[in-house]
Design a protein around this motif. Sequence first.
Motif, PDB file in Angstrom:
ATOM      1  N   ARG A 120      30.489  38.118 -32.448  1.00 57.22           N
ATOM      2  CA  ARG A 120      30.541  38.150 -30.982  1.00 57.22           C
ATOM      3  C   ARG A 120      29.695  37.062 -30.337  1.00 57.22           C
ATOM      4  N   PRO A 121      28.494  36.776 -30.828  1.00 57.03           N
ATOM      5  CA  PRO A 121      27.715  35.702 -30.203  1.00 57.03           C
ATOM      6  C   PRO A 121      28.394  34.337 -30.292  1.00 57.03           C
ATOM      7  N   GLY A 124      31.447  34.341 -27.942  1.00 58.96           N
ATOM      8  CA  GLY A 124      30.995  34.244 -26.561  1.00 58.96           C
ATOM      9  C   GLY A 124      30.476  32.855 -26.222  1.00 58.96           C
ATOM     10  N   ALA A 125      29.761  32.234 -27.168  1.00 62.07           N
ATOM     11  CA  ALA A 125      29.234  30.890 -26.934  1.00 62.07           C
ATOM     12  C   ALA A 125      30.352  29.867 -26.822  1.00 62.07           C
ATOM     13  N   ALA A 337      27.142  37.748 -23.950  1.00 59.00           N
ATOM     14  CA  ALA A 337      27.573  38.061 -25.313  1.00 59.00           C
ATOM     15  C   ALA A 337      26.942  37.109 -26.326  1.00 59.00           C
ATOM     16  N   ALA A 338      26.746  35.856 -25.915  1.00 61.52           N
ATOM     17  CA  ALA A 338      26.210  34.851 -26.837  1.00 61.52           C
ATOM     18  C   ALA A 338      24.747  35.102 -27.187  1.00 61.52           C
ATOM     19  N   VAL A 339      23.990  35.646 -26.271  1.00 61.58           N
ATOM     20  CA  VAL A 339      22.537  35.769 -26.500  1.00 61.58           C
ATOM     21  C   VAL A 339      22.093  37.204 -26.753  1.00 61.58           C
ATOM     22  N   THR A 340      23.037  38.118 -26.905  1.00 66.36           N
ATOM     23  CA  THR A 340      22.673  39.523 -27.091  1.00 66.36           C
ATOM     24  C   THR A 340      21.902  39.758 -28.383  1.00 66.36           C
ATOM     25  N   GLU A 341      22.336  39.115 -29.460  1.00 72.37           N
ATOM     26  CA  GLU A 341      21.710  39.340 -30.770  1.00 72.37           C
ATOM     27  C   GLU A 341      20.681  38.238 -31.049  1.00 72.37           C
ATOM     28  N   ALA A 344      21.187  35.681 -33.888  1.00 71.41           N
ATOM     29  CA  ALA A 344      22.332  34.774 -33.836  1.00 71.41           C
ATOM     30  C   ALA A 344      22.253  33.787 -32.675  1.00 71.41           C
ATOM     31  N   ARG A 345      21.137  33.789 -31.954  1.00 74.51           N
ATOM     32  CA  ARG A 345      21.073  32.967 -30.750  1.00 74.51           C
ATOM     33  C   ARG A 345      21.152  31.478 -31.055  1.00 74.51           C
ATOM     34  N   ALA A 348      24.606  30.572 -31.804  1.00 73.19           N
ATOM     35  CA  ALA A 348      25.395  30.613 -30.579  1.00 73.19           C
ATOM     36  C   ALA A 348      25.137  29.378 -29.723  1.00 73.19           C
TER      37      ALA A 348
END
Length: 388
Positions: A120-121, A124-125, A337-341, A344-345, A348
């Motif tokens: 998802r990240p 989203g990115a 969505a890109a920075v939620t985790e 994984a930033r 992303a």
Amino acid sequence: MAGRTQPLLAGVVTALVGFASSFTVVLAGLRAVGATDAQAASGLLVLCLTAGLAAAWLGLRHRIPMSVAWSTPGAALLVATGPLPGGWPTAVGAFLVSGVLIVAAGLFPPLGRAVAAIPRPVAGAMLAGVLLPLCTAPVRALVEVPLLAAPVVVTWVLLHRYARRWAVPAALAVAVVAITLTASGLGGVGAAGLLPVVELTAPAWSLSATIGLAVPLFLVTMAAQNVPGMAVLVGYGYRPPFGAALRATGLASLAAAPAGGHAVNLAAISAALAAGPDAHPDPDRRWIASVTAGVGLALLGLGAGLATALVALAPPVLIEAVAGLALLGALATAIAAAVTEPDAREAAVVAFVVTASGVTLLGVGGAFWGLLAGWLMLLLFREGRAPS
């Protein structure tokens, strides 16, 4: 009587908001990949017709308010991609390939699950990188054409605060008024140029267009439209048939492609207008709203020639500004969505930067390379943490 008219009115509102809030994005995208004004008008027309027919069929067949629309993020992807080697016919070929992939996802559930399994990240990115160039257009418009852009932006800001669903349509209306007051060429278009016309294009195919446009268009449409559209319906208590929806919208995409339509899919943003309690207190009656919205969207498509003529008269940055305002909400969702985790930033960010750069390598655009770079970074980071 109120119980009968409520879903009909909700359907009309859904069609109006869906069309007015993003048709400028569609026209900008089609023109970016090489369509003439006539071909772009044809694409907008067939998208309205095929999406409307798909919505009517799904609603009548399953008695579920499954709203259908064009792929707005997909149109933004076209803007980010720009002209293709081989021109407009190659873009049409890519639209067909994307439609085939959507149908395949409906026929083979593992393919749909594979798309949903994209981190998802990273997804989203990539979407945020695709949307960013258009979302900066309002700022550029305020600098380049301040007298035209300022009323549009102010209208959007005020209504975004007090009547959010009408913010973009009202901003578009202000832009139309500004265009008609400052442009002198609309009278020379003639009635014939405003009539709905379907203009077919023989498709052409290339590997670079398949990798650089068709596959990202399929992924963006699935990840940013079909999957969230299903989530909206589930959130309102429905159990929609995902495979049937993908098959219907994929076939609609295939039908629209030769006439310039890029992608048809489940509605995500406007889905709640037809599926929520405002459409009808009884969930079993809300399908009437989605069917009405489909019919309304098909009728609105008859104005594609006029819409395209107005867009052609406007400074390009002004049209991009309206499109950018329509996509700000989608950009915010994609960034979130890109920075939620946290883990994984960085991956992303890599996906976002590569996509937003707009680079083309080996004839393939930045969206594909951004997705690939983000995925590889994610693998490397996970591999590096595995021993600990």
